[in-house]
Design an enzyme around this catalytic site. Structure first.
Site, PDB file in Angstrom:
ATOM      1  N   ASP A 172       0.823  -1.204   0.000  1.00 24.43           N
ATOM      2  CA  ASP A 172       0.000   0.000   0.000  1.00 24.43           C
ATOM      3  C   ASP A 172       0.858   1.256   0.000  1.00 24.43           C
ATOM      4  OD1 ASP A 172      -2.224  -1.466  -0.051  1.00 24.43           O
ATOM      5  OD2 ASP A 172      -3.005  -0.851   1.900  1.00 24.43           O
TER       6      ASP A 172
ATOM      7  N   PHE B   3       2.220   1.979  -3.358  1.00 23.68           N
ATOM      8  CA  PHE B   3       1.121   2.467  -4.185  1.00 23.68           C
ATOM      9  C   PHE B   3       0.867   3.951  -3.898  1.00 23.68           C
ATOM     10  CE2 PHE B   3      -3.648   1.764  -5.183  1.00 23.68           C
ATOM     11  CZ  PHE B   3      -3.450   2.059  -6.516  1.00 23.68           C
TER      12      PHE B   3
ATOM     13  N   GLU C  61     -15.490 -31.125  14.247  1.00 25.08           N
ATOM     14  CA  GLU C  61     -16.000 -30.280  13.156  1.00 25.08           C
ATOM     15  C   GLU C  61     -14.981 -30.214  12.020  1.00 25.08           C
ATOM     16  OE1 GLU C  61     -16.495 -26.530  15.214  1.00 25.08           O
ATOM     17  OE2 GLU C  61     -17.312 -27.572  16.946  1.00 25.08           O
TER      18      GLU C  61
ATOM     19  N   LYS D  11     -12.506 -28.721   9.426  1.00 23.54           N
ATOM     20  CA  LYS D  11     -11.753 -27.469   9.421  1.00 23.54           C
ATOM     21  C   LYS D  11     -11.748 -26.955   7.984  1.00 23.54           C
ATOM     22  CE  LYS D  11      -7.486 -25.354  10.990  1.00 23.54           C
ATOM     23  NZ  LYS D  11      -6.978 -24.760   9.761  1.00 23.54           N
TER      24      LYS D  11
ATOM     25  N   ARG E 227      -9.852 -11.678  10.794  1.00 24.46           N
ATOM     26  CA  ARG E 227      -9.062 -12.135  11.933  1.00 24.46           C
ATOM     27  C   ARG E 227      -7.892 -11.194  12.221  1.00 24.46           C
ATOM     28  NH1 ARG E 227      -4.609 -15.585  12.874  1.00 24.46           N
ATOM     29  NH2 ARG E 227      -4.770 -16.518  14.922  1.00 24.46           N
TER      30      ARG E 227
ATOM     31  N   CYS F  24      29.409 -22.051   7.676  1.00 25.02           N
ATOM     32  CA  CYS F  24      28.227 -21.206   7.532  1.00 25.02           C
ATOM     33  C   CYS F  24      28.512 -20.243   6.381  1.00 25.02           C
ATOM     34  CB  CYS F  24      28.015 -20.446   8.839  1.00 25.02           C
ATOM     35  SG  CYS F  24      26.707 -19.219   8.771  1.00 25.02           S
TER      36      CYS F  24
ATOM     37  N   CYS G  97      28.527 -17.338   6.378  1.00 24.38           N
ATOM     38  CA  CYS G  97      29.258 -16.171   6.906  1.00 24.38           C
ATOM     39  C   CYS G  97      30.743 -16.470   7.052  1.00 24.38           C
ATOM     40  CB  CYS G  97      28.680 -15.746   8.257  1.00 24.38           C
ATOM     41  SG  CYS G  97      29.119 -16.854   9.609  1.00 24.38           S
TER      42      CYS G  97
ATOM     43  N   CYS H  25      25.806 -22.575  13.123  1.00 27.91           N
ATOM     44  CA  CYS H  25      26.853 -21.570  13.153  1.00 27.91           C
ATOM     45  C   CYS H  25      27.080 -21.306  14.636  1.00 27.91           C
ATOM     46  CB  CYS H  25      26.357 -20.304  12.447  1.00 27.91           C
ATOM     47  SG  CYS H  25      27.552 -18.977  12.449  1.00 27.91           S
TER      48      CYS H  25
ATOM     49  N   CYS I 133      27.750 -13.290  12.879  1.00 31.49           N
ATOM     50  CA  CYS I 133      27.280 -13.912  11.647  1.00 31.49           C
ATOM     51  C   CYS I 133      26.161 -13.037  11.081  1.00 31.49           C
ATOM     52  CB  CYS I 133      26.772 -15.323  11.914  1.00 31.49           C
ATOM     53  SG  CYS I 133      25.838 -16.014  10.538  1.00 31.49           S
TER      54      CYS I 133
HETATM   55  S1  IVH Z   1     -12.245 -22.829  16.217  1.00 29.47           S
HETATM   56  C1  IVH Z   1     -10.207 -20.973  19.625  1.00 29.47           C
HETATM   57  N1  IVH Z   1     -13.512 -24.278  14.475  1.00 29.47           N
HETATM   58  O1  IVH Z   1      -8.964 -22.701  11.736  1.00 29.47           O
HETATM   59  C2  IVH Z   1     -10.722 -21.767  18.502  1.00 29.47           C
HETATM   60  N2  IVH Z   1     -11.698 -22.953  13.711  1.00 29.47           N
HETATM   61  O2  IVH Z   1      -6.157 -22.629  12.954  1.00 29.47           O
HETATM   62  C3  IVH Z   1     -10.197 -21.341  17.164  1.00 29.47           C
HETATM   63  N3  IVH Z   1     -11.280 -23.071  11.308  1.00 29.47           N
HETATM   64  O3  IVH Z   1      -8.542 -19.301  12.412  1.00 29.47           O
HETATM   65  C4  IVH Z   1     -11.079 -21.544  16.035  1.00 29.47           C
HETATM   66  N4  IVH Z   1     -12.907 -24.492  10.841  1.00 29.47           N
HETATM   67  O4  IVH Z   1     -10.087 -19.961  10.521  1.00 29.47           O
HETATM   68  C5  IVH Z   1     -12.514 -23.408  14.678  1.00 29.47           C
HETATM   69  N5  IVH Z   1     -14.745 -25.609  13.043  1.00 29.47           N
HETATM   70  C6  IVH Z   1     -13.773 -24.747  13.231  1.00 29.47           C
HETATM   71  C7  IVH Z   1     -12.941 -24.274  12.176  1.00 29.47           C
HETATM   72  C8  IVH Z   1     -11.906 -23.377  12.466  1.00 29.47           C
HETATM   73  C9  IVH Z   1     -11.912 -23.764  10.341  1.00 29.47           C
HETATM   74  C10 IVH Z   1     -10.110 -22.196  11.091  1.00 29.47           C
HETATM   75  C11 IVH Z   1     -10.246 -20.794  11.609  1.00 29.47           C
HETATM   76  C12 IVH Z   1      -9.102 -20.567  12.562  1.00 29.47           C
HETATM   77  C13 IVH Z   1      -8.164 -21.648  12.161  1.00 29.47           C
HETATM   78  C14 IVH Z   1      -7.343 -22.085  13.332  1.00 29.47           C
END
Ligand code: IVH
Length: 673
Positions: free
Chosen positions: A34, A37, A117, A119, A140, A403, A405, A426, A433
């Site tokens: 940015d 830019f 769940e 991910k 985030r 190394c 260095c 090193c 270094c």
């Molecule tokens: S819980 C304190 N639940 O994974 C609990 N995260 O590495 C933290 N994510 O930034 C999150 N599915 O973007 C949670 N069922 C789920 C998730 C989930 C995807 C992602 C989320 C988080 C990252 C953590």
């Protein structure tokens, strides 16, 4: 410069500006930072002012409706957005559960219930609802502070804008994942490397109408700040989310026991390709909210949850060269420069070879065709050589003994494992270094350390090459006049940097200790040490003659850490650096709750507790702003005595008239309002 040359310069800048603009706003793939830019725009406008004959309809000065390229407004998360630890194997999962059992003082093998769940590999977002109305939405960011992307989030159909259901909490942050389906990704795949980038790019468009064009989805799974939320289990919360109108994953399950966790993992991994969105593992969360609260958090991740990653994706590529990188602690890491290759949606051109022993064991050579593996956000690495494709005249790779260095490297003998390290280092002679020094500075300014906006690794490299920095304290003494004249910089960006550096001078002691980059002193250990060291003066008093063994009383600090601290503080250069840094730094209060009922009260344990682990008791004290100290002195308020206490501690406490309490008294104290 003559008129023609000036005109040419001007038009070239305009062309560049158009290119940046297009990539920034239309493709969401900024080519430059940015600040670069901004600088370009300023440069063009300055030229126009100076040379009145310059004119272009594409100039930023003419560009009506042009959006300022400033970042989104930032805002603090009321509850930090944490990340998750990772586990990969059955042993890792068992170990995760074992640690939980230890902390909660449960018998090993106790069946713990988890909310399991998927991910989803997208971008997390936090949505604030007040009285059922979506007020704001944050990305985030760095976990503490996110970008306000409310309008963009509002364009997502899955996100309810208004919730008119009885019992919906009056003030709550709902958290979840923003992502794009693979089908939708197909339509725009030429513009982005993978679906995750596409989602991120779309969500962070300056213009919400651009976000609208790419169909984003949202799945909710978590909450941050919450007022009026009554739940006992994570699974109940997921059910409620669904009732309130949020999408939740249809693969969410409640599971107990390692065997069932693993068979479910295998099951979902098999179905992975059938899903219309990228899932890179499963999240295991302790289902009971009570237990979650007892377990609490480490610096960056909860103790009560982890991500069980799916196996990695692999591809083949050719090693063009092997380069040696030197880390902050002097470790020489060989990195294979490979022919760029797509590994599961990400273009990879570097792959880690780990260390010298690994290269020897696998007999990896320059020119070899190798299998590359990439798992989630972990650095890609080389797993094997395809010997059939090895050229006849290839030669064994000889690992350099020096190394880059120039120093002769060493392999340390590990007194605990009684083996020589696999890693060549090193010899740490402070900042002699160049490579190590540079890495130490990068660590010093990194996100979890000084956290300076606009000063990243690349800028450190640049400043280093220009000899603007050699030691950490040089950051506080930069020549901004010179910086503002550098290529790609300008007055504005230099002023911004100055501001960010000024801001970073106020820092908590634990962050400062972490920023020193002492080997084996990560964020957790830095925090533990900061309780003991207490102030910048405390830090300045430490030198080679310090009684480091005092730190051994701190739960969590062991021989490895003590040896590393001894080495660090016996080097004059490190002491000098601390003295220099101290001139600029102002120690701020740590961000942790300081106003709990144990404020200014110091505790110490002796002997074994009944039914509760030391770690949990400690965390209970810390949650209430109390401190654990490691020696019996006048400063100690309570000595908590369990089974088989150390007599010496009890005697000393009696001598100093310190209250000695048992576990029951401690629990009473804890429950007293
Ligand atoms: S819980 C304190 N639940 O994974 C609990 N995260 O590495 C933290 N994510 O930034 C999150 N599915 O973007 C949670 N069922 C789920 C998730 C989930 C995807 C992602 C989320 C988080 C990252 C953590």
């Amino acid at each position: 410069m003559n008129k023609k040359e000036i005109k040419e310069l001007y038009l070239n800048n305009i062309k560049l500006y158009q290119k940046y603009n297009k990539n920034y706003f239309e493709k969401s793939k900024p080519l430059v930072s940015d600040s670069e830019f901004d600088n370009l725009k300023i440069k063009i406008i300055e030229l126009e002012k100076k040379y009145k004959y310059l004119e272009s309809k594409h100039s930023p000065s003419k560009n009506i409706g042009f959006k300022p390229s400033k970042n989104f407004k930032k805002s603090l998360h009321r509850v930090k957005m944490l990340s998750l630890s990772n586990v990969f194997s059955r042993d890792d999962v068992a170990n995760f559960e074992k640690k939980i059992c230890n902390f909660l003082n449960l018998k090993h093998g106790t069946k713990i219930e988890y909310s399991v769940e998927p991910k989803i590999d997208g971008i997390s977002a936090s949505l604030n609802y007040k009285n059922g109305i979506l007020i704001s939405g944050l990305s985030r960011g760095d976990g503490t502070e996110g970008e306000l992307i409310t309008e963009n989030l509002k364009t997502i159909k899955d996100i309810p804008k208004k919730i008119n259901i009885k019992g919906f909490p009056n003030d709550i942050d709902i958290r979840g994942e923003v992502f794009i389906t693979n089908k939708d990704f197909q339509k725009i795949k030429n513009d982005f490397a993978n679906p995750r980038n596409a989602a991120s790019g779309s969500l962070r468009q300056k213009n919400p109408n651009e976000t609208k064009k790419i169909p984003l989805k949202f799945i909710a799974y978590n909450y941050g700040y919450a007022e009026g939320l009554k739940i006992n289990k994570q699974s109940e919360f997921l059910k409620k989310l669904n009732e309130w109108g949020f999408k939740v994953s249809k693969f969410n399950k409640i599971i107990s026991g390692i065997d069932d966790l693993l068979s479910n993992h295998a099951d979902i991994e098999n179905k992975r390709n059938e899903l219309d969105y990228d899932v890179d593992g499963l999240v295991y969360k302790i289902n009971s909210i009570d237990l979650q609260n007892r377990l609490g958090f480490l610096s960056n991740a909860p103790r009560w949850a982890t991500a069980h990653k799916f196996s990695a994706v692999t591809s083949f590529s050719k090693i063009l060269n092997i380069e040696i990188q030197v880390g902050r602690t002097g470790a020489l890491t060989p990195v294979a420069k490979i022919e760029p290759i797509n590994v599961g949606g990400v273009i990879v051109s570097n792959a880690s070879l780990h260390n010298e022993d690994e290269i020897k064991r696998k007999d990896i050579r320059i020119g070899d065709t190798v299998k590359i593996e990439r798992a989630g956000d972990v650095i890609p690495h080389v797993i094997s050589v395809d010997l059939k494709r090895r050229s006849k005249n290839s030669e064994k790779y000889i690992f350099p003994k020096k190394c880059p260095c120039g120093f002769e490297t060493i392999k340390e003998f590990n007194n605990i494992t009684k083996k020589f390290d696999a890693v060549r280092r090193c010899p740490d002679r402070g900042f002699e270094c160049d490579k190590m020094a540079k890495e130490k500075i990068k660590h010093f300014i990194s996100k979890d350390a000084l956290n300076i906006d606009g000063l990243g690794k690349k800028v450190v490299e640049k400043f280093w090459n220009l000899k603007l920095i050699r030691l950490p304290q040089d950051i506080f003494n930069l020549n901004y006049e010179k910086i503002s004249k550098l290529d790609g910089w300008g007055k504005l960006s230099a002023a911004n940097l100055k501001y960010a550096i000024e801001k970073s001078k106020e820092i908590s002691l634990e962050r400062l200790i972490f920023s020193l980059g002492i080997r084996h002193i990560g964020q957790e250990n830095a925090k533990l040490l900061s309780y003991n060291i207490k102030s910048i003066d405390g830090l300045l008093k430490i030198d080679a003659n310090f009684r480091f063994n005092n730190f051994l009383n701190i739960d969590g600090i062991g021989e490895t850490q003590i040896n590393s601290l001894k080495k660090f503080f016996s080097q004059d250069i490190n002491l000098k650096i601390i003295r220099e840094i101290a001139k600029y730094i102002k120690i701020s209060k740590s961000t942790e709750n300081k106003d709990g009922k144990f404020k200014n009260i110091n505790f110490m344990f002796t002997g074994k507790l009944d039914g509760i682990s030391r770690a949990e008791a400690k965390s209970m004290i810390e949650k209430n702003s109390g401190k654990i100290i490691s020696t019996v002195t006048n400063k100690l308020n309570y000595l908590i005595s369990g089974e088989k206490p150390t007599n010496k501690k009890i005697e000393k406490a009696k001598e100093l008239n310190i209250k000695i309490i048992n576990q029951k008294d401690f629990i009473k104290l804890l429950n007293k309002i």
